[in-house]
Design an enzyme around this catalytic site. Structure first.
Site, short mmCIF file in Angstrom:
data_model
loop_
_atom_site.label_atom_id
_atom_site.label_comp_id
_atom_site.label_asym_id
_atom_site.label_seq_id
_atom_site.Cartn_x
_atom_site.Cartn_y
_atom_site.Cartn_z
N VAL A 113 68.27 51.20 64.65
CA VAL A 113 68.53 52.35 65.68
C VAL A 113 69.90 52.89 65.09
O VAL A 113 70.80 52.39 64.61
CB VAL A 113 68.89 51.72 67.19
CG1 VAL A 113 69.24 52.59 67.92
CG2 VAL A 113 67.90 50.70 67.53
N CYS A 114 69.81 54.20 65.23
CA CYS A 114 71.05 55.17 64.79
C CYS A 114 71.75 54.78 63.51
O CYS A 114 70.66 54.84 62.57
CB CYS A 114 71.95 54.81 65.96
SG CYS A 114 73.54 55.75 66.07
N THR A 115 72.91 54.74 63.33
CA THR A 115 73.41 54.76 61.87
C THR A 115 73.16 53.17 61.52
O THR A 115 73.32 53.00 60.17
CB THR A 115 74.95 54.70 61.83
OG1 THR A 115 75.37 54.00 63.15
CG2 THR A 115 75.21 56.18 62.08
#
Lengths: 203, 203
Positions: free
Chosen positions: B101-103
């Site tokens: 998820v995300c970075t």
């Protein structure tokens, strides 16, 4: 000066009820400081498995400006805990905003804090609060409900929408918009948006 | 037999990246069991403040079927941790599905696992991965991207949509629909839905 937000933990709390709102409040450095509190300091097991550390027990919890109460299957036991509901009643006097997500609303109802007030809760288990605390004006169709300092929300993910509305009130609209965009969250800004009331047969 | 999902923790991870997906997987008793893992067992501080207990350290982590990697500001340090990225490369061989998820995607990129593959990440800080790991085919406009066993998602709340899509794949559509409805979550079922790519100037 930063506001202190107390996030309540109890055995079998629902993780997204807690961490949806904390995602928003926890990304306001200098404005909000998050602390976790439970009956006793130490790890508390969530309904989904992971354990979260309570920074404080009820007796040593610092003064709070905001209080966040998650729901989850553990509320069925937590409502019977008079030490906890007394503590909530006591802290309700000092806080600026008291927030509940999902079945967390039952803890405020049990503490008598919602008598005569409008409130909402999880749409899947609505008959439990309606029959148990009839002195509360239960709102069947609402993403969240604000009544005085008490903000109560529908099930689980509704807490995120309510949290952003609280941020818009306490800080400003720009801050709430920034947080929603930064977290790539499609914010439901309208408290009356509630397709789940119909899905769960409440309207 | 239940699948075991490992949820990775590291200092300054983003809470909703982790607990959005865990809300879904953690409500599949008998089908998915959630364990938390970090470099060392014990409490790990999130970027938002609360500390989450790691059940296992990397060396004693049980065999995993699913692995979930959150993002957060802590990824900037975590990508430099060779013990962690080596462990991810090793575990990638055994798992059925690896999710970021995300970075959090940056950790898989650093481990070399995404070279020649399609992947996405947070839309607010997209230039960091694009310039740092050019062997990855970065997809600028996508809520999530699936390539083989690797599922990567956009910022923060996108992880919830991806998690439900993984549930639909591993269990069935009915289970995913039930979880979305029970958590009163408006699920974005279309992986190409991504208004935030435009908001953040990527398209």
């Amino acid at each position: 000066m930063a506001r202190t937000l107390g996030a309540l933990l109890f055995h079998d709390f629902e993780v997204l009820d807690l961490f949806g709102p904390l995602e928003m409040f926890g990304n306001m450095p200098g404005q909000v400081q998050v602390v976790t509190v439970a009956e006793r300091a130490g790890p508390v097991r969530s309904a989904q498995g992971p354990r979260v550390q309570a920074d404080h027990g009820l007796p040593d919890c610092p003064r709070l400006d905001l209080l966040l109460i998650p729901g989850g299957i553990g509320t069925r036991t937590a409502v019977e805990n008079a030490r906890l509901t007394s503590w909530l009643a006591e802290r309700a006097a000092e806080v600026e905003v008291m927030m509940t997500v999902c079945t967390g609303t039952s803890l405020l109802a049990q503490a008598g804090l919602l008598d005569g007030r409008r409130a909402t809760t999880n749409k899947m288990f609505f008959s439990w609060p309606e029959t148990t605390w009839p002195a509360v004006h239960w709102v069947r169709e609402a993403r969240w409900v604000e009544d005085g300092k008490f903000w109560t929300s529908s099930g689980v993910s509704a807490g995120i929408d309510m949290a952003l509305a609280v941020v818009a009130r306490l800080a400003d609209q720009q801050t709430a918009d920034f947080l929603a965009t930064a977290t790539e969250y499609e914010w439901h800004r309208d408290a009356s948006w509630d397709p789940f009331a119909r899905v769960h047969g409440l309207v």
